[in-house]
Design a protein around this motif. Sequence first.
Motif, PDB file in Angstrom:
ATOM      1  N   VAL A   1       8.417 -71.791  10.568  1.00  0.00           N
ATOM      2  CA  VAL A   1       8.280 -71.319   9.186  1.00  0.00           C
ATOM      3  C   VAL A   1       7.677 -72.427   8.333  1.00  0.00           C
ATOM      4  O   VAL A   1       7.570 -73.584   8.746  1.00  0.00           O
ATOM      5  CB  VAL A   1       9.648 -70.892   8.608  1.00  0.00           C
ATOM      6  CG1 VAL A   1      10.250 -69.754   9.424  1.00  0.00           C
ATOM      7  CG2 VAL A   1      10.618 -72.069   8.533  1.00  0.00           C
ATOM      8  N   TRP A   2       7.296 -72.059   7.104  1.00  0.00           N
ATOM      9  CA  TRP A   2       6.833 -73.040   6.133  1.00  0.00           C
ATOM     10  C   TRP A   2       7.975 -74.006   5.806  1.00  0.00           C
ATOM     11  O   TRP A   2       9.149 -73.620   5.832  1.00  0.00           O
ATOM     12  CB  TRP A   2       6.387 -72.349   4.854  1.00  0.00           C
ATOM     13  CG  TRP A   2       5.103 -71.598   4.963  1.00  0.00           C
ATOM     14  CD1 TRP A   2       4.921 -70.361   5.520  1.00  0.00           C
ATOM     15  CD2 TRP A   2       3.820 -72.022   4.493  1.00  0.00           C
ATOM     16  NE1 TRP A   2       3.595 -69.988   5.433  1.00  0.00           N
ATOM     17  CE2 TRP A   2       2.897 -70.997   4.799  1.00  0.00           C
ATOM     18  CE3 TRP A   2       3.351 -73.161   3.848  1.00  0.00           C
ATOM     19  CZ2 TRP A   2       1.552 -71.071   4.478  1.00  0.00           C
ATOM     20  CZ3 TRP A   2       2.001 -73.244   3.508  1.00  0.00           C
ATOM     21  CH2 TRP A   2       1.112 -72.216   3.825  1.00  0.00           C
ATOM     22  N   PRO A   3       7.642 -75.253   5.480  1.00  0.00           N
ATOM     23  CA  PRO A   3       8.709 -76.202   5.108  1.00  0.00           C
ATOM     24  C   PRO A   3       9.578 -75.700   3.956  1.00  0.00           C
ATOM     25  O   PRO A   3      10.784 -75.961   3.929  1.00  0.00           O
ATOM     26  CB  PRO A   3       7.926 -77.460   4.709  1.00  0.00           C
ATOM     27  CG  PRO A   3       6.654 -77.374   5.492  1.00  0.00           C
ATOM     28  CD  PRO A   3       6.326 -75.905   5.557  1.00  0.00           C
ATOM     29  N   GLU A   4       8.987 -74.965   3.016  1.00  0.00           N
ATOM     30  CA  GLU A   4       9.757 -74.452   1.882  1.00  0.00           C
ATOM     31  C   GLU A   4      10.741 -73.364   2.308  1.00  0.00           C
ATOM     32  O   GLU A   4      11.678 -73.060   1.572  1.00  0.00           O
ATOM     33  CB  GLU A   4       8.823 -73.899   0.800  1.00  0.00           C
ATOM     34  CG  GLU A   4       7.989 -74.931   0.083  1.00  0.00           C
ATOM     35  CD  GLU A   4       6.715 -75.305   0.828  1.00  0.00           C
ATOM     36  OE1 GLU A   4       5.964 -76.166   0.325  1.00  0.00           O
ATOM     37  OE2 GLU A   4       6.474 -74.753   1.927  1.00  0.00           O
ATOM     38  N   SER A   5      10.529 -72.767   3.482  1.00  0.00           N
ATOM     39  CA  SER A   5      11.408 -71.694   3.964  1.00  0.00           C
ATOM     40  C   SER A   5      12.460 -72.203   4.933  1.00  0.00           C
ATOM     41  O   SER A   5      13.056 -71.422   5.677  1.00  0.00           O
ATOM     42  CB  SER A   5      10.570 -70.599   4.653  1.00  0.00           C
ATOM     43  OG  SER A   5       9.657 -70.011   3.754  1.00  0.00           O
TER      44      SER A   5
ATOM     45  N   ALA B   1      17.527 -76.790  -0.499  1.00  0.00           N
ATOM     46  CA  ALA B   1      16.086 -76.569  -0.417  1.00  0.00           C
ATOM     47  C   ALA B   1      15.351 -77.631   0.371  1.00  0.00           C
ATOM     48  O   ALA B   1      14.223 -77.412   0.810  1.00  0.00           O
ATOM     49  CB  ALA B   1      15.490 -76.489  -1.818  1.00  0.00           C
ATOM     50  N   GLY B   2      15.935 -78.799   0.547  1.00  0.00           N
ATOM     51  CA  GLY B   2      15.223 -79.846   1.251  1.00  0.00           C
ATOM     52  C   GLY B   2      14.247 -80.565   0.340  1.00  0.00           C
ATOM     53  O   GLY B   2      14.305 -80.439  -0.886  1.00  0.00           O
ATOM     54  N   PRO B   3      13.318 -81.344   0.917  1.00  0.00           N
ATOM     55  CA  PRO B   3      12.369 -82.118   0.096  1.00  0.00           C
ATOM     56  C   PRO B   3      11.552 -81.216  -0.819  1.00  0.00           C
ATOM     57  O   PRO B   3      11.267 -80.065  -0.509  1.00  0.00           O
ATOM     58  CB  PRO B   3      11.479 -82.793   1.143  1.00  0.00           C
ATOM     59  CG  PRO B   3      12.288 -82.802   2.399  1.00  0.00           C
ATOM     60  CD  PRO B   3      13.121 -81.550   2.353  1.00  0.00           C
TER      61      PRO B   3
END
Length: 413
Positions: free
Chosen positions: A267-271, A119-121
Motif C-alpha cells: 500500500v501507499w505509505p500514507e495507508s 499515521a506514521g511519518p
Amino acid sequence: MMRLYRIELRRSPLLWCLPVLVLLDVAVLFGRHTWWVGVWPEASAAAQLPAFFFGLVLGGGAAWASGRVHRAGFSAQLEAAAVPAWRADALLLAASVTYGLAAYLPGVVLAAVVSAPIAGPGFLWPSYLLLGVCMVVLCTSIGHLAGKLSASRYVPPLVVAACMFGMMFTRQLFELYVLSAPVQVQVSATALAARGGLAVLLAVLAVALPRAGRVPGWGVRPGAARTAGAAALVAGFVLVPLAGPLRVDRPAPEQPVCSAGSPRVCVWPESRKYLQPIAAMAARLAALPSDVIEVPEVIYEAGVRGGMRSGEILRIEGDASVPGDLALAVQAQSLEGCRPAAGREEPYYRERLTLLHYLTLRALGPGHAVSPADAPPGVDGEKIAAVVRSAESAQAAWVRAQVSKIKTVGWCG
C-alpha cells in the motif's frame, strides 16, 4: 490601525457566533465518519471540509456586520469620515475573516492530534488546509459584499445562502472543496492558485466596491463600479475551471509499505494503518481450498506501481471498502473465463453474488456484526452468515459446492 481592528473584533456579531462556528467545525469533522483518522491526506481533507458547512453562518454574520452601517443610518457619516471608507471596510472584513479562521483552526488541530499516534511519518497536507482557508475567505467576502450592496436586512443572508447552495450544486465544475482525499492524488498548485486568486478577488471587491447609495471618492459612478466588479467576478469564476482539475495523479511512491508472508499486500505509505488488517483479510481468503479459490500472490493498492495497472485491486476508502474489493478480485481470478450458459443468466449471476457475499464476509472476519439486509438482492444473508460462522471444513465444502453450482449454470473456458 490595530486599535480600530480590535474595536471591530469586539463589535462584530461573529464574536457571539464563534462558539456555534467551532461547534459546527468539530461536528462536521467527526460526525460524517472517522476512517480518515491516521491517513494524512484524508485527515487534511476532513479538516478543510467544515469550512464549507460553517461558511453559511460565517457569511451570514459577515453580511450582518457589513450591513450595520445601513441599519444605523451612518452611510453619510462614513463617507465624510477622515478614515477612507475602503480602509474601514478592510478592517471590518479582516475582523470577520479572523473569526472564520479562529473557527477553522480547532478542527485542523484536532485532526492532527488524533491522527499523529497512528499515521506514521508525515503531517497534514498544506494544500488541503489552504483550500479550506480559501473557502473561509470566499464565504466571508460574499457575506461582506452582500451586506454592502443592499440596505435591506433580509437580502444579504439570502444572497449568502444562495451562493453557498450554488457552490454545492456546482461542486463538480468549480471544485472549491473536497469530500475526501484518496492517497493516489494531490492538489494541483495551478488549480489551488486559481482558487486563491478568486478568494483574493472577492475580498478586494468586498472592500473596494461602493456601498449602496454611496458615491465613491475616486469619481467613478457606483453603477459603473459595480458593473466592473461583477465583470471581474465572472472572469474569476470562469478562470477557475480553466486552471484544470483541482487534483492530479501522484507519482508512485519510491518505497511502498508491504506486509510479510503470502499473499503480500503493498500500500501507499500514507495507508500504512490499513496494512495489517488487509493482510489478515487476504490470509483468511487464502486459507480457502486453493483448487477452487485463487488469491493473487501480491495485492496492490491502486497507484502504488504508477498509474492504474491491472492487478491493483484496492482503492481504500475506509475500512468498509476493502473486504468487498478483495472479494471481487478473488472471485474474478477464481472464475476467470466463466460466463453464463445460454438462458441461464439469472441463476448464474445469483450464484456468483452468493459466493461474492460469502467471500466479503469471510474477508471481514469474525467479530463483526452483519445484517442480513446487507446481502445482495436474491442472496440469503442469514444462510451465508451461518456458513461464515461454521467450522473451516464446513466452509471449504460449501465453497466447493458453490463453485460447482456456478459452473453448472455457466461455462468456464
